[in-house]
Design an enzyme around this catalytic site. Sequence first.
Site, mmCIF file in Angstrom:
data_model
loop_
_atom_site.group_PDB
_atom_site.id
_atom_site.type_symbol
_atom_site.label_atom_id
_atom_site.label_comp_id
_atom_site.label_asym_id
_atom_site.label_seq_id
_atom_site.Cartn_x
_atom_site.Cartn_y
_atom_site.Cartn_z
ATOM 1 N N GLU A 503 0.876 -1.169 0.000
ATOM 2 C CA GLU A 503 0.000 0.000 0.000
ATOM 3 C C GLU A 503 0.913 1.219 0.000
ATOM 4 O OE1 GLU A 503 -3.747 1.616 2.620
ATOM 5 O OE2 GLU A 503 -1.878 1.089 3.618
ATOM 6 N N GLU A 509 -9.242 3.282 0.283
ATOM 7 C CA GLU A 509 -9.930 3.396 1.569
ATOM 8 C C GLU A 509 -10.201 4.843 1.948
ATOM 9 O OE1 GLU A 509 -7.432 1.432 4.358
ATOM 10 O OE2 GLU A 509 -5.829 2.918 4.265
#
Length: 704
Positions: A503, A509
């Site tokens: 990530e 998100e």
Amino acid sequence: MKRGIRLLGVLLIMIQAVQAQELKSPNGQLKMSFELKKDGTPTYQLFYKNKLVVKTSKLGLELKDDKTSLLNNFSLSDTKTSTFDETWKPVWGEEAQIRNHYNELAVTLTQKETERIIMVRFRMFNEGLGFRYEFPTQKNLVYFTIKEERTQFAMAGDHTAFWIPGDYDTQEYDYTESKLSEIRSFSEGAVTENLSQTSFSPTGVQTSLIMKTNDGLYLNLHEAALINYSCMHLNLDDKNMVFESWLTPDANGDKGYMQAPANSPWRTIMVSDDARDILASKMTLNLNEPCAIEDTSWIKPVKYIGVWWEMITGKGSWQYTDDLPAVQLGVTDYSKVTPNKTHSANNTKVKRYIDFASKHGFDAVLVEGWNVGWEDWYGHSKDYVFDFVTPYPDFNVEEIHAYAKSKGVEMMMHHETSASVRNYERHMDAAYQFMNDHGYKSVKSGYVGDILPRGENHYNQWIVNHYQYAIEKAADYKIMVNAHEAVRPTGIARTYPNLIGNESARGTEYQSFGGSKPNHVTVLPFTRLIGGPMDYTPGIFEMDISKLNPENHSHVNSTMANQLALYVTMYSPLQMAADLPEHYEQFMDAFQFIKHVAIDWDQSIYLEAEPGHYITVARKEKGSSNWFVGNVNGNDARTSKISLDFLDKDKKYEATIYADAKDAHYKTNPQAYVISKKKVTHKTKLSQLSVPGGGYAISIMEVK
């Protein structure tokens, strides 16, 4: 006397000329000049097509508790030049083969007072320069502590940059576009809330840093092969436009503990007058060592779905119960608590995901929140949070494993460490063995929160070594790693291709945490992805988060066509369909692209590119004649014009185009899309509208 002075001047010029060394790229367009100044300070300059792009910049390191640092008083004791040219095959990647072609200059320097020796090794590729410090075995430099690395990158102008704030603990920021001289004024607003963050300077930025000059050159500053060293940031002297390296400190404030023989990571500078060259470069990979894993047959790209998005949006929860104010592993009895009605990682729901994955051809299912301890996992400076092997009462590991196996689906493990790296290392062997015993071939690890041991940072040498240890230990168990909140990648996946994703940036998100800028995905490939693939988790079809959780009023700043294009533009051998199965079932015609798109490639061609504005990529599926095209667009509508001349001249194809509708808009009408089909050949030219925050995706299949 005057004649003698003139001769002395000529002699000094000749001595200085001897100190100057040049290195050119194989195509001759880039040139580096290395020189020792009068006080013995090593410096370099960089030219592109005879234009100065990096002005005279100093090299060296400041040492702790040492009166004589490795900054000056050097003499040139040796130089060696060489040329290297090979082609190697990655285990997975954007290309089936990668050429590694460079010219090299190795400069050996001896410090006069101390007789210490360092080497600066330069490698010049057609797209840029890499250099590093090397410390050979010697009597006078054995153990030493770095106070600061003083590498400079002196810019030749006040360039436009896309940057995120310098931070020891997170890269999860939106990018700010500004002139270099404006970074200071924008810095306060650029630092947004995160669960762990440590900013260090109002002019500090992180690499990979992409810039554009007023005359149209693109520059990228980064590092490669970050091994046993602190992550490098950049601190800007905004009066003189000079970046200087700024290493991440440990709890004591030290920047690195070294023992010769050793070397630093590579410092990289990419330069081109075509933005596509930056995206296509494999220089970062080429500066890493070849694959260290002898048998790589178990390392395979993964397309997956997961029990994740509903927790991110607040529709579901990671924790099993709301009764417990605290948990002590081995003491807390979950059989005596009342289960909540929101715990997502339960047998029934997970089987639903497995069924969906099996029906639509996905490789794996990720499940978060399956293991005990989530009731008080964050924010308590708690060392023993998870054991990584004990499930909640409503998640039966053996039952789920057997069910997934019967459906031809693998399970993906989740290890949230809560940033207690010491605890993770204690349990790592048992956790990886547990995965082997239950059929888990890949793990998503997380490092949310402030690092334990206390005072350490996510990006300092000690923690960087932990991430590397986790990758290498996983390889012993034939496990693939997808590390979240870890240090941003620097091409390590060439050496350890079981690192199939990271990530280490602001991912999807954040669309549920208030939203990201609509042009965010047009910047990431120029920055974060320079070091390696990102688990960006695309594929969101329901943009109004309040429909999942009425208390969450966030909005995904993207059109559906843009979400589809991300599977091509955001390269990764690990791709998630991140939304809920029921949302895909509402738009099965658009979902077909996610089902069909490849995740491993024979060839990649960057058709259009401008950081912050648009990217268009065409990729050929590995071992197939199928091509996929993706376009992501920034803040303003534009018409993308591409040629399909990359197609085979002797074949005919059918293209399925998933595009923004004319009235689509990332904010007001994100689910407006049109799908069309047409016959195409290598002579076909396409003109396609991309709306703000939009784009298009194309699958091109050979017609037999």
